[in-house]
Design a protein around this motif. Structure first.
Motif, PDB file in Angstrom:
ATOM      1  N   ALA A   1       0.838  -1.207   0.000  1.00 50.75           N
ATOM      2  CA  ALA A   1       0.000   0.000   0.000  1.00 50.75           C
ATOM      3  C   ALA A   1       0.870   1.254   0.000  1.00 50.75           C
ATOM      4  CB  ALA A   1      -0.939  -0.011   1.200  1.00 50.75           C
ATOM      5  N   ARG A   2       1.962   1.231   0.779  1.00 46.51           N
ATOM      6  CA  ARG A   2       2.879   2.373   0.802  1.00 46.51           C
ATOM      7  C   ARG A   2       3.524   2.575  -0.567  1.00 46.51           C
ATOM      8  NH1 ARG A   2       7.218   0.654   3.816  1.00 46.51           N
ATOM      9  NH2 ARG A   2       8.423   0.497   1.924  1.00 46.51           N
ATOM     10  N   GLN A   3       3.917   1.487  -1.221  1.00 43.79           N
ATOM     11  CA  GLN A   3       4.520   1.576  -2.542  1.00 43.79           C
ATOM     12  C   GLN A   3       3.513   2.115  -3.560  1.00 43.79           C
ATOM     13  OE1 GLN A   3       5.726  -2.499  -2.939  1.00 43.79           O
ATOM     14  NE2 GLN A   3       7.797  -2.094  -2.198  1.00 43.79           N
ATOM     15  N   ASP A   4       2.268   1.652  -3.479  1.00 47.30           N
ATOM     16  CA  ASP A   4       1.228   2.134  -4.391  1.00 47.30           C
ATOM     17  C   ASP A   4       0.992   3.627  -4.209  1.00 47.30           C
ATOM     18  OD1 ASP A   4       0.878  -0.398  -5.465  1.00 47.30           O
ATOM     19  OD2 ASP A   4      -0.865  -0.868  -4.217  1.00 47.30           O
ATOM     20  N   ASP A   5       0.959   4.071  -2.947  1.00 48.30           N
ATOM     21  CA  ASP A   5       0.771   5.500  -2.665  1.00 48.30           C
ATOM     22  C   ASP A   5       1.919   6.322  -3.243  1.00 48.30           C
ATOM     23  OD1 ASP A   5      -1.574   4.909  -1.316  1.00 48.30           O
ATOM     24  OD2 ASP A   5      -0.675   5.097   0.696  1.00 48.30           O
ATOM     25  N   ARG A   6       3.143   5.828  -3.060  1.00 44.30           N
ATOM     26  CA  ARG A   6       4.315   6.536  -3.583  1.00 44.30           C
ATOM     27  C   ARG A   6       4.271   6.610  -5.106  1.00 44.30           C
ATOM     28  NH1 ARG A   6       8.735   3.303  -2.201  1.00 44.30           N
ATOM     29  NH2 ARG A   6       8.786   2.558  -4.321  1.00 44.30           N
ATOM     30  N   LEU A   7       3.883   5.522  -5.762  1.00 47.57           N
ATOM     31  CA  LEU A   7       3.785   5.499  -7.219  1.00 47.57           C
ATOM     32  C   LEU A   7       2.724   6.487  -7.694  1.00 47.57           C
ATOM     33  CD1 LEU A   7       4.520   4.292  -9.990  1.00 47.57           C
ATOM     34  CD2 LEU A   7       2.834   2.493  -9.537  1.00 47.57           C
ATOM     35  N   GLN A   8       1.574   6.518  -7.028  1.00 43.77           N
ATOM     36  CA  GLN A   8       0.512   7.450  -7.425  1.00 43.77           C
ATOM     37  C   GLN A   8       0.952   8.893  -7.229  1.00 43.77           C
ATOM     38  OE1 GLN A   8      -2.365   6.562  -9.039  1.00 43.77           O
ATOM     39  NE2 GLN A   8      -2.352   8.758  -9.403  1.00 43.77           N
ATOM     40  N   GLN A   9       1.645   9.171  -6.146  1.00 40.73           N
ATOM     41  CA  GLN A   9       2.140  10.520  -5.884  1.00 40.73           C
ATOM     42  C   GLN A   9       3.123  10.954  -6.978  1.00 40.73           C
ATOM     43  OE1 GLN A   9       4.080  10.982  -2.090  1.00 40.73           O
ATOM     44  NE2 GLN A   9       4.410  13.174  -2.374  1.00 40.73           N
TER      45      GLN A   9
END
Length: 166
Positions: free
Chosen positions: A140-148
């Motif tokens: 989830a943290r990686q997905d958030d970073r990618l979206q950002q």
């Protein structure tokens, strides 16, 4: 025994693929970005994983890779072996010629350890890892970073089109 980056990256990429399986192919570029891995290196690994019948590829727009089987039917040892990694802690590759053409004193110990590691990796499936809360938190943290990152690129592109500089 030393698991090289090849085996580690293959397991990480396959886990990412399993987590993000939505019935659609996943682009290697997305895996590379989420996991901070080289896209060209992933392409080489996925060619081996495809030959090992662990993934299937879909070409064209919207293409990418999918798991060839359910995550519960893919164990970690299969992934490691598909990219030509060997789980062996002996100096002799298990041949028993580690000292003057014969077994060394600790040969059987190291063979037993190799078998334990192999058994451990065989006992863990991708599904087992996907179900771990810590794994899902990291994802989830990686997905958030990618979206950002994507949002920032989009904003920068829009600003550039309007002629607005940083």
């Amino acid at each position: 025994m030393r698991l090289t980056t090849k085996g580690r990256y293959a397991v990480t990429a396959m886990l990412d693929l399993a987590i993000h399986d939505r019935g659609q192919p996943t682009a290697l570029a997305d895996i590379a970005e989420r996991q901070s891995l080289s896209l060209s290196y992933l392409e080489q690994l996925f060619a081996q994983l495809r030959r090992g019948q662990l993934v299937s590829s879909v070409r064209g727009p919207g293409g990418g890779y999918q798991l060839a089987r359910e995550p519960a039917r893919i164990n970690i040892a299969e992934i490691v072996h598909a990219v030509d990694e060997v789980v062996d802690v002996t100096r002799c590759g298990g041949r028993g010629n580690c000292q003057d053409g014969g077994k060394c004193l600790a040969h059987d110990l190291w063979m037993g350890l190799s078998a334990q590691i192999q058994g451990f990796l065989e006992s863990i499936s991708l599904a087992d890892l996907v179900e771990q809360p810590d794994v899902l938190d990291v994802s989830a943290r990686q997905d958030d970073r990618l979206q950002q990152t994507r949002d920032e690129r989009s904003e920068a592109a829009a600003a550039g089109m309007r002629g607005v500089g940083p």
